[in-house]
Scaffold this motif. Structure first.
Motif, PDB file in Angstrom:
ATOM      1  N   ARG A   1      11.830  -0.313  20.785  1.00  0.00           N
ATOM      2  CA  ARG A   1      11.457  -0.813  22.068  1.00  0.00           C
ATOM      3  C   ARG A   1      12.103  -0.491  23.457  1.00  0.00           C
ATOM      4  O   ARG A   1      11.473  -0.116  24.474  1.00  0.00           O
ATOM      5  N   GLU A   2      13.386  -0.754  23.411  1.00  0.00           N
ATOM      6  CA  GLU A   2      14.303  -0.256  24.451  1.00  0.00           C
ATOM      7  C   GLU A   2      14.387   1.076  24.710  1.00  0.00           C
ATOM      8  O   GLU A   2      14.524   1.517  25.929  1.00  0.00           O
TER       9      GLU A   2
ATOM     10  N   PHE B   1      29.816   3.554  29.511  1.00  0.00           N
ATOM     11  CA  PHE B   1      30.041   2.318  29.162  1.00  0.00           C
ATOM     12  C   PHE B   1      29.144   1.747  27.861  1.00  0.00           C
ATOM     13  O   PHE B   1      29.775   1.049  26.960  1.00  0.00           O
ATOM     14  N   GLN B   2      28.075   2.431  27.692  1.00  0.00           N
ATOM     15  CA  GLN B   2      27.340   2.195  26.448  1.00  0.00           C
ATOM     16  C   GLN B   2      26.766   3.537  25.997  1.00  0.00           C
ATOM     17  O   GLN B   2      25.737   3.949  26.485  1.00  0.00           O
ATOM     18  N   PRO B   3      27.319   4.072  24.907  1.00  0.00           N
ATOM     19  CA  PRO B   3      27.112   5.218  24.463  1.00  0.00           C
ATOM     20  C   PRO B   3      25.573   5.415  24.136  1.00  0.00           C
ATOM     21  O   PRO B   3      24.732   6.439  24.223  1.00  0.00           O
ATOM     22  N   SER B   4      24.942   3.854  23.679  1.00  0.00           N
ATOM     23  CA  SER B   4      23.661   4.386  22.895  1.00  0.00           C
ATOM     24  C   SER B   4      22.819   4.691  24.307  1.00  0.00           C
ATOM     25  O   SER B   4      21.610   5.222  24.075  1.00  0.00           O
ATOM     26  N   VAL B   5      22.894   4.059  25.558  1.00  0.00           N
ATOM     27  CA  VAL B   5      22.192   3.932  26.523  1.00  0.00           C
ATOM     28  C   VAL B   5      22.166   5.539  27.021  1.00  0.00           C
ATOM     29  O   VAL B   5      21.191   6.162  27.471  1.00  0.00           O
ATOM     30  N   ASP B   6      23.654   6.037  27.129  1.00  0.00           N
ATOM     31  CA  ASP B   6      23.723   7.421  27.464  1.00  0.00           C
ATOM     32  C   ASP B   6      22.950   8.424  26.781  1.00  0.00           C
ATOM     33  O   ASP B   6      22.261   9.263  27.168  1.00  0.00           O
ATOM     34  N   ASP B   7      22.892   8.212  25.410  1.00  0.00           N
ATOM     35  CA  ASP B   7      22.008   9.057  24.446  1.00  0.00           C
ATOM     36  C   ASP B   7      20.732   8.925  24.848  1.00  0.00           C
ATOM     37  O   ASP B   7      20.076  10.004  24.772  1.00  0.00           O
ATOM     38  N   ALA B   8      20.089   7.685  24.927  1.00  0.00           N
ATOM     39  CA  ALA B   8      18.811   7.661  25.324  1.00  0.00           C
ATOM     40  C   ALA B   8      18.434   8.216  26.766  1.00  0.00           C
ATOM     41  O   ALA B   8      17.344   8.930  26.639  1.00  0.00           O
ATOM     42  N   VAL B   9      19.190   8.102  27.567  1.00  0.00           N
ATOM     43  CA  VAL B   9      19.110   8.802  28.906  1.00  0.00           C
ATOM     44  C   VAL B   9      18.933  10.113  28.764  1.00  0.00           C
ATOM     45  O   VAL B   9      17.962  10.860  29.115  1.00  0.00           O
ATOM     46  N   ASP B  10      19.876  10.752  28.020  1.00  0.00           N
ATOM     47  CA  ASP B  10      19.940  12.121  27.788  1.00  0.00           C
ATOM     48  C   ASP B  10      18.593  12.842  27.030  1.00  0.00           C
ATOM     49  O   ASP B  10      18.246  14.032  27.417  1.00  0.00           O
ATOM     50  N   GLU B  11      18.318  11.992  25.982  1.00  0.00           N
ATOM     51  CA  GLU B  11      17.333  12.494  25.201  1.00  0.00           C
ATOM     52  C   GLU B  11      15.819  12.227  25.570  1.00  0.00           C
ATOM     53  O   GLU B  11      14.814  12.775  25.145  1.00  0.00           O
ATOM     54  N   ASN B  12      15.583  10.940  26.233  1.00  0.00           N
ATOM     55  CA  ASN B  12      14.477  10.382  26.401  1.00  0.00           C
ATOM     56  C   ASN B  12      13.861  10.156  27.623  1.00  0.00           C
ATOM     57  O   ASN B  12      12.808   9.835  28.042  1.00  0.00           O
ATOM     58  N   ALA B  13      14.728   9.934  28.926  1.00  0.00           N
ATOM     59  CA  ALA B  13      14.472   9.478  30.124  1.00  0.00           C
ATOM     60  C   ALA B  13      13.392  10.387  30.748  1.00  0.00           C
ATOM     61  O   ALA B  13      13.654  11.738  30.792  1.00  0.00           O
ATOM     62  N   GLY B  14      12.490  10.118  31.189  1.00  0.00           N
ATOM     63  CA  GLY B  14      11.261  10.776  31.719  1.00  0.00           C
ATOM     64  C   GLY B  14      11.044  10.714  33.258  1.00  0.00           C
ATOM     65  O   GLY B  14      10.493  11.480  33.869  1.00  0.00           O
TER      66      GLY B  14
ATOM     67  N   ALA C   1      14.642   0.354  34.423  1.00  0.00           N
ATOM     68  CA  ALA C   1      15.240  -0.017  33.214  1.00  0.00           C
ATOM     69  C   ALA C   1      16.777  -0.016  33.667  1.00  0.00           C
ATOM     70  O   ALA C   1      17.172   0.778  34.121  1.00  0.00           O
ATOM     71  N   ALA C   2      17.243  -1.361  33.382  1.00  0.00           N
ATOM     72  CA  ALA C   2      18.837  -1.629  33.818  1.00  0.00           C
ATOM     73  C   ALA C   2      19.407  -1.578  32.548  1.00  0.00           C
ATOM     74  O   ALA C   2      19.082  -2.381  31.738  1.00  0.00           O
ATOM     75  N   ALA C   3      20.603  -1.144  32.560  1.00  0.00           N
ATOM     76  CA  ALA C   3      21.289  -1.066  31.238  1.00  0.00           C
ATOM     77  C   ALA C   3      21.762  -2.409  30.823  1.00  0.00           C
ATOM     78  O   ALA C   3      21.958  -2.771  29.576  1.00  0.00           O
TER      79      ALA C   3
ATOM     80  N   ASP D   1      10.594   4.568  35.603  1.00  0.00           N
ATOM     81  CA  ASP D   1      10.543   5.502  36.659  1.00  0.00           C
ATOM     82  C   ASP D   1      11.993   5.911  37.196  1.00  0.00           C
ATOM     83  O   ASP D   1      12.255   6.765  37.663  1.00  0.00           O
ATOM     84  N   LEU D   2      12.896   4.754  36.804  1.00  0.00           N
ATOM     85  CA  LEU D   2      14.030   4.857  37.154  1.00  0.00           C
ATOM     86  C   LEU D   2      15.027   4.147  36.157  1.00  0.00           C
ATOM     87  O   LEU D   2      14.586   2.955  35.782  1.00  0.00           O
ATOM     88  N   VAL D   3      16.153   4.656  35.736  1.00  0.00           N
ATOM     89  CA  VAL D   3      17.026   4.191  34.746  1.00  0.00           C
ATOM     90  C   VAL D   3      18.328   4.086  35.642  1.00  0.00           C
ATOM     91  O   VAL D   3      18.925   5.002  35.828  1.00  0.00           O
ATOM     92  N   VAL D   4      18.688   2.690  35.564  1.00  0.00           N
ATOM     93  CA  VAL D   4      19.930   2.493  36.400  1.00  0.00           C
ATOM     94  C   VAL D   4      21.129   2.170  35.003  1.00  0.00           C
ATOM     95  O   VAL D   4      20.815   1.041  34.452  1.00  0.00           O
ATOM     96  N   TYR D   5      22.166   2.965  34.764  1.00  0.00           N
ATOM     97  CA  TYR D   5      23.135   2.904  33.728  1.00  0.00           C
ATOM     98  C   TYR D   5      24.583   2.889  34.173  1.00  0.00           C
ATOM     99  O   TYR D   5      24.628   3.590  35.554  1.00  0.00           O
TER     100      TYR D   5
END
Length: 297
Positions: free
Chosen positions: A73-74, A90-103, A35-37, A82-86
């Motif tokens: 969905r996002e 820059f994008q607080p909603s992505v930061d939050d999703a990474v902190d809370e959901n990234a597996g 997943a790329a931001a 398997d890998l999130v690149v962000y």
């Protein structure tokens, strides 16, 4: 073999989330999912991954990445990847999703490149400029980091990831040389742009003057516009540049008021309907041609 992560998702995500990643990965060697931001990171991840991974962009085509709010969905894509690149910050909603959901694994490119301070009227501010991809060599560094992370996720294809990153670096180093040569001998050095997304191009000897700040949604004050009118007049600026993902109205009005041209300089934050057949390299080269023409290079 693809790693599986056990995680608990919020009820809304379980009920309504429909991940963009395909469930059937028969066409992939190992089903690695990235997943790329936003677009420049998607471009790099796709170039490095080649045929060995599926890369999804969390920012929809035509969307302004500054304003991104992740859908269920996002968010599911972040959880499944398997890998999130962000880019952190820059994008607080992505930061939050990474902190809370990234597996899976995560790569914050702000830890890879040295972000420079946003400069306002030649003075460094306390705020860092996130638009590092305007410097091709910094984007090449991100490519190397993506290859390293993918090699850990999928060691069977580590050699391919390294080779793909090397090919990407060669392309980006060539682009850097073209910018250095193309902007070396110009009649003018001042460039007026819509928002401050082009600061990293100043390494090539040009000076960026922005109508707006780092956010394309901000509004210029009368004093801002008066100052830019003086800059256009004093420096012989021929062109005011708008951009692709936000309204060109303010830039076009300034150009009209000053009797100069209005053209587009793409910040390459994302693709639009008009640029759907382009990629990072072609857009950067289009930007170079526009800068050369505007500045008499």
């Amino acid at each position: 073999m693809k790693r599986l992560s056990l995680l608990v998702l919020p009820p809304l995500l379980v009920l309504t989330g429909c991940a963009a990643f395909t469930d059937d990965t028969v066409g992939l060697d190992n089903g690695v999912q990235v997943a790329a931001a936003f677009y420049p990171l998607q471009y790099v991840a796709s170039r490095v991954a080649g045929d060995h991974a599926e890369v999804e962009n969390l920012t929809a085509p035509g969307g302004e990445p500054h304003d991104l709010e992740l859908t269920p969905r996002e968010t599911a894509d972040v959880a499944q990847a398997d890998l999130v690149v962000y880019e952190g910050g820059f994008q607080p909603s992505v930061d939050d999703a990474v902190d809370e959901n990234a597996g899976g694994d995560t790569l914050d490119v702000a830890d890879v490149v040295d972000l420079v301070p946003f400069r306002e009227h030649g003075v460094d501010s306390d705020e860092l400029d996130p638009h590092f991809w305007q410097d091709p060599l910094l984007l090449a560094d991100v490519g190397d980091a993506v290859a390293d992370r993918l090699s850990k996720v999928d060691p069977d294809h580590a050699d391919d990831y390294a080779a793909n990153a090397a090919d990407l670096r060669a392309d980006l180093e060539g682009l850097d040389k073209d910018y250095t040569a193309g902007l070396a001998d110009c009649q003018r050095s001042t460039v007026v742009v819509s928002h401050d997304a082009f600061g990293y191009l100043q390494k090539y000897g040009i000076t960026m003057e922005a109508i707006l700040g780092l956010s394309p949604d901000s509004e210029p004050t009368p004093a801002d516009l008066a100052r830019l009118q003086r800059v256009i007049e004093d420096d012989g600026v021929t062109t005011v540049f708008s951009e692709s993902l936000v309204s060109p109205k303010t830039a076009e009005q300034l150009a009209s008021d000053m009797g100069v041209r209005s053209e587009v300089l793409d910040p390459i934050e994302g693709l639009s309907d008009k640029t759907a057949d382009e990629d990072y390299l072609s857009l950067m080269r289009s930007n170079l041609a526009a800068l050369e023409e505007a500045n008499g290079c």
